[in-house]
Design a protein around this motif. Structure first.
Motif, mmCIF file in Angstrom:
data_model
loop_
_atom_site.group_PDB
_atom_site.id
_atom_site.type_symbol
_atom_site.label_atom_id
_atom_site.label_comp_id
_atom_site.label_asym_id
_atom_site.label_seq_id
_atom_site.Cartn_x
_atom_site.Cartn_y
_atom_site.Cartn_z
ATOM 1 N N TRP A 1 -25.563 14.144 12.967
ATOM 2 C CA TRP A 1 -24.604 14.633 11.966
ATOM 3 C C TRP A 1 -25.004 14.125 10.579
ATOM 4 N N ILE A 2 -25.182 14.992 9.635
ATOM 5 C CA ILE A 2 -25.566 14.744 8.247
ATOM 6 C C ILE A 2 -27.020 14.276 8.125
ATOM 7 N N ASN B 1 -29.627 16.982 8.795
ATOM 8 C CA ASN B 1 -29.443 18.256 8.101
ATOM 9 C C ASN B 1 -30.171 18.193 6.759
ATOM 10 N N VAL B 2 -31.471 18.390 6.805
ATOM 11 C CA VAL B 2 -32.289 18.260 5.588
ATOM 12 C C VAL B 2 -32.912 19.587 5.181
ATOM 13 N N GLY B 3 -32.485 20.686 5.829
ATOM 14 C CA GLY B 3 -33.006 21.999 5.447
ATOM 15 C C GLY B 3 -34.486 22.124 5.750
ATOM 16 N N ASP B 4 -35.189 22.825 4.847
ATOM 17 C CA ASP B 4 -36.623 23.019 5.076
ATOM 18 C C ASP B 4 -37.466 22.047 4.259
ATOM 19 N N ASP B 5 -36.865 20.944 3.876
ATOM 20 C CA ASP B 5 -37.572 19.914 3.108
ATOM 21 C C ASP B 5 -38.610 19.225 4.020
ATOM 22 N N ALA C 1 -40.868 16.896 3.604
ATOM 23 C CA ALA C 1 -40.954 15.427 3.580
ATOM 24 C C ALA C 1 -39.788 14.815 4.362
ATOM 25 N N PRO D 1 -24.489 23.134 16.645
ATOM 26 C CA PRO D 1 -24.727 24.217 15.679
ATOM 27 C C PRO D 1 -23.962 23.989 14.382
ATOM 28 N N MET D 2 -22.962 23.106 14.423
ATOM 29 C CA MET D 2 -22.173 22.834 13.221
ATOM 30 C C MET D 2 -22.930 21.944 12.228
ATOM 31 N N TYR D 3 -24.036 21.352 12.679
ATOM 32 C CA TYR D 3 -24.700 20.346 11.837
ATOM 33 C C TYR D 3 -25.777 20.940 10.929
ATOM 34 N N GLY D 4 -25.565 22.176 10.468
ATOM 35 C CA GLY D 4 -26.529 22.781 9.535
ATOM 36 C C GLY D 4 -27.889 22.938 10.181
ATOM 37 N N SER D 5 -28.914 22.375 9.563
ATOM 38 C CA SER D 5 -30.286 22.545 10.038
ATOM 39 C C SER D 5 -30.705 21.474 11.045
ATOM 40 N N TRP E 1 -20.114 25.793 19.692
ATOM 41 C CA TRP E 1 -19.107 25.716 18.616
ATOM 42 C C TRP E 1 -18.881 27.111 18.060
ATOM 43 N N HIS F 1 -12.728 11.733 15.415
ATOM 44 C CA HIS F 1 -11.692 11.274 14.485
ATOM 45 C C HIS F 1 -10.338 11.091 15.174
#
Lengths: 309, 230
Positions: free
Chosen positions: A56-57, A60-64, A66, A90-94, A119, A178
Motif C-alpha cells: 500500500w502506497i 505505487n510508483v507508476g512507470d517510474d 528508478a 487492485p486498489m493500490y494503483g500501480s 475489489w 482501520h
C-alpha cells in the motif's frame, strides 16, 4: 548531532549490506542473519514467516523506472532475508504491476507466497479483475485471494471457494482495515470456511483482541495484520523517545521491531505485513521475526509503555 | 466503497509525496522544451488581455481550451493515471472545461476583456501573473528540483488558476459555468497536498475561493446597482 539507536542500527545494517563488496573472505566472516520464525496456516499446516511485505502506497510508483528498480531491491532484500508473503490489491494503483516487474527481475522467486484481493462489485467483474491482477503479477496463480474490505463479499466468496476447489488458488480470505465493520467480519468468520482473515492490529489499535483474534483461533483461521505501524504514524510517535533498555530482552533493536514483535507474538497472528520503500527497513522488519518474542507479561509491559507515551 | 464516510482523506491517498512530485519531474523531462511554448502561451494571454476586444477574448478562450485539453490528455491521462485511480475522471472533467471554454469564450464571447471593479481586475491580473510566472518557482522555493516545476498550460494547478484569473478579467458579468471545474480542481489539489503534509497546501484553494468570492461580490454589486430606487 546525537545519534539515536535507529541511526546506529541503520549504520550497522548499511555496513552489513556493503559486506560483499569487501571481498569473499570478509563476506564469509559475516554471521548469517537468523531466518524469520514461521507459523502454520491452520487450514493446511503450511508455514509462512511471521513477517510479510505490504505494498500500500510504497509500491505505487507508476512507470517510474528508478522507483520500480528501488522497489525490486526491497523485494530482493525481503526474499534474501527469508520473507515469503507479499500482499497487494487492485486498489493500490500501480503496485501490482510494480510487483510483477520486480518478480520478473528477481527470476520469479520460488518462495513467493502471493496474496492479492478482489475489489469490485459483481461476480463476473470479480473474476475478470482477478485475472487482470494475475497477469500483472505474471504468476500461474495466487496463493491467497481475499475479498477487499468486505466489498460484495456475498458475491465473491462463493466464487473464491469454487476457484479454490478448481485449484485456481490455494487459500481464501477476507480483509478489513482501520477497525471497520468488525461485527460483520465476525459473522463471516463464524459462518464461512475461511482460510485467512486480514485486519488492523497494532500496539494502539487493539480492538481485534476482544473477539476477532480469539475467534480466528477457535475457527482455525490464519490472521494477516495490516497497518502494523499505523501507516508510519506510530513509529513517528515512538521514535521521539529512546527504546527502553528492556527491549533487549526480546532482541529488539528498534521501535519498528518493538511494534512488530508485539503483533506477531499474539498466538492468533500468522503474519504482519509492514510496507516500506527501504532495503534497510525490510531487513529490520524481517529481523523482528527472529530472536525471542515477548510472553504475556512482556506484551502487557509493551502496551503499557506505549499507552503512556 | 462501503462505509465511505468512515474514511479520512489520508486513508484515500494512494501514493507518497515523493512519488507525487516525481510525476511532474518525469512529465517535464518527457515533454521538454514544450514548457517554453506553454510559457509563451501564458504571456500571450496577458498580451491579448491588454489588447482587448472580441477577437482577443476568443483567442484567449482558444488558448485556455487547448491548455485544458493538453493537461487532460498528457498529464491526467498519460501520467497521473499511473498512480491515481481517479485521474481518468479528472481528465474527463478537464475535457469538459475545454469544451465549455470554447462554447462560452469562443462562440458566446463571454471571455472578452471588459471593465470590472478595480479590485476584481487587480485580483484577476494577480492570479494570471502568479499562475504563469510565479507558480513554476514553487518547487525550487520549497527545496525541490527545478525539474519538478509546475508550468501553466502543462500542469493542472497553474492552468486552473490562470483560467480563474481570466474569468475575473472578463468583466462584472461572469460566465458562471466556467467556474466550477477550475474551482473544484483547486480544492481537490489542495486536499491532496494537505494529505501529504505539504506546507503550501492552502495556496491554490484559497486563490480559487478568492476568485469565486470576488466574482460573486461583483455580481451582487451589479445587481444591487440595477435595482430601481437605488
Amino acid at each position: 548531532m546525537t545519534k539515536t539507536p535507529n541511526d546506529i542500527r541503520r549504520r550497522l545494517l548499511g555496513a552489513l549490506a556493503a559486506a560483499p563488496l569487501l571481498g569473499p573472505a570478509m563476506a564469509r566472516a559475516q554471521p548469517q542473519p537468523a531466518r524469520p520464525a514461521a507459523r502454520a496456516i491452520p487450514s493446511s499446516g503450511e508455514t509462512i514467516p511471521l513477517v510479510g511485505l505490504g505494498s500500500w502506497i510504497t509500491f505505487n510508483v507508476g512507470d517510474d523506472r528508478a522507483a520500480r528498480d528501488a522497489s525490486t531491491e526491497v523485494m530482493r532484500a525481503f526474499f534474501q532475508a527469508g520473507g515469503r508473503l507479499i500482499d497487494s490489491s487492485p486498489m493500490y494503483g500501480s503496485a501490482q504491476d510494480v510487483i510483477g516487474y520486480g518478480l520478473k527481475k528477481l527470476g520469479r522467486p520460488a518462495d513467493l507466497f502471493a496474496a492479492d484481493k478482489v475489489w469490485i462489485s459483481g461476480s463476473g467483474e470479480g473474476r475478470a479483475q482477478m485475472e487482470r491482477s494475475r497477469r500483472l503479477w505474471d504468476i500461474p496463480r495466487f496463493d491467497l485471494m481475499q475479498v477487499h474490505n468486505l466489498l460484495s463479499w456475498q458475491t465473491h466468496l462463493p466464487t473464491l471457494f469454487s476457484m479454490k476447489a478448481a485449484g485456481q488458488l490455494r487459500y481464501v480470505g477476507i480483509t478489513t482495515s482501520h477497525g471497520r465493520r468488525h461485527d460483520e467480519l465476525e459473522k463471516i468468520m463464524a459462518s464461512r470456511p475461511l482460510d485467512f482473515v486480514q485486519l488492523t492490529y497494532n500496539l494502539v489499535d487493539r480492538e481485534a483482541e476482544q473477539r476477532l483474534l480469539p475467534l480466528a483461533r477457535e475457527r482455525g483461521i490464519a490472521v494477516i495484520v495490516n497497518r502494523p505501524f499505523q501507516q508510519g504514524a506510530l513509529l513517528d510517535r515512538l521514535g521521539r523517545r529512546p527504546l527502553p533498555p528492556w527491549a533487549a530482552e526480546i532482541d529488539c533493536t528498534s521501535w519498528a521491531q518493538f511494534a512488530l514483535k508485539f503483533i506477531i507474538s499474539h498466538p492468533a497472528v500468522t503474519c504482519a505485513i509492514p510496507a516500506t520503500t527501504r532495503v534497510d527497513h525490510v531487513r529490520e522488519n524481517l529481523g523482528a521475526a527472529a530472536g525471542r518474542l515477548p510472553d504475556q507479561a512482556m506484551r502487557a509491559r509493551m502496551a503499557a509503555l506505549v499507552a503512556r507515551l | 466503497m462501503s462505509e465511505w464516510w468512515t474514511y479520512s482523506l489520508r486513508d484515500l491517498l494512494l501514493f507518497s509525496p515523493r512519488t507525487y512530485y516525481r510525476q511532474f519531474e518525469l512529465y517535464n523531462l518527457e515533454w521538454w522544451p514544450l514548457q517554453l511554448v506553454a510559457l509563451a502561451l501564458g504571456i500571450a494571454v496577458l498580451a491579448l488581455w491588454r489588447r482587448g476586444g472580441e477577437r482577443a477574448g476568443r483567442a484567449i478562450a482558444a488558448i485556455l481550451a487547448l491548455c485544458w485539453l493538453w493537461v487532460a490528455w498528457a498529464f491526467h491521462g498519460q501520467r497521473y493515471a499511473s498512480i491515481n485511480l481517479a485521474a481518468g475522471y479528472f481528465a474527463w472533467a478537464f475535457v469538459a472545461q475545454a469544451l465549455l471554454l470554447l462554447w462560452f469564450g469562443g462562440v458566446r464571447r463571454r471571455l472578452t476583456p471588459a471593465s470590472a471593479p478595480r479590485v476584481q481586475v487587480r485580483a484577476g491580473l494577480g492570479l494570471l501573473l502568479f499562475a504563469v510566472l510565479i507558480f513554476p518557482l514553487v518547487a525550487p522555493l520549497q527545496g525541490r528540483n527545478w525539474t519538478q516545476a509546475e508550468v501553466f498550460g502543462m500542469a493542472p494547478d497553474p492552468t486552473a488558476l490562470a483560467t480563474l484569473g481570466v474569468l475575473l478579467l472578463a468583466g462584472a458579468r461572469p460566465a458562471w459555468a466556467l467556474y466550477p471545474i477550475p474551482a473544484a480542481w483547486c480544492l481537490i489539489s489542495g486536499a491532496t497536498l494537505w494529505t501529504m503534509d505539504a506546507p503550501d497546501f492552502a495556496v491554490v484553494p484559497l486563490a480559487a475561493l478568492l476568485a469565486v468570492g470576488l466574482a460573486a461580490a461583483a455580481r451582487l454589486e451589479q445587481a444591487g446597482a440595477a435595482q430601481p430606487g437605488r
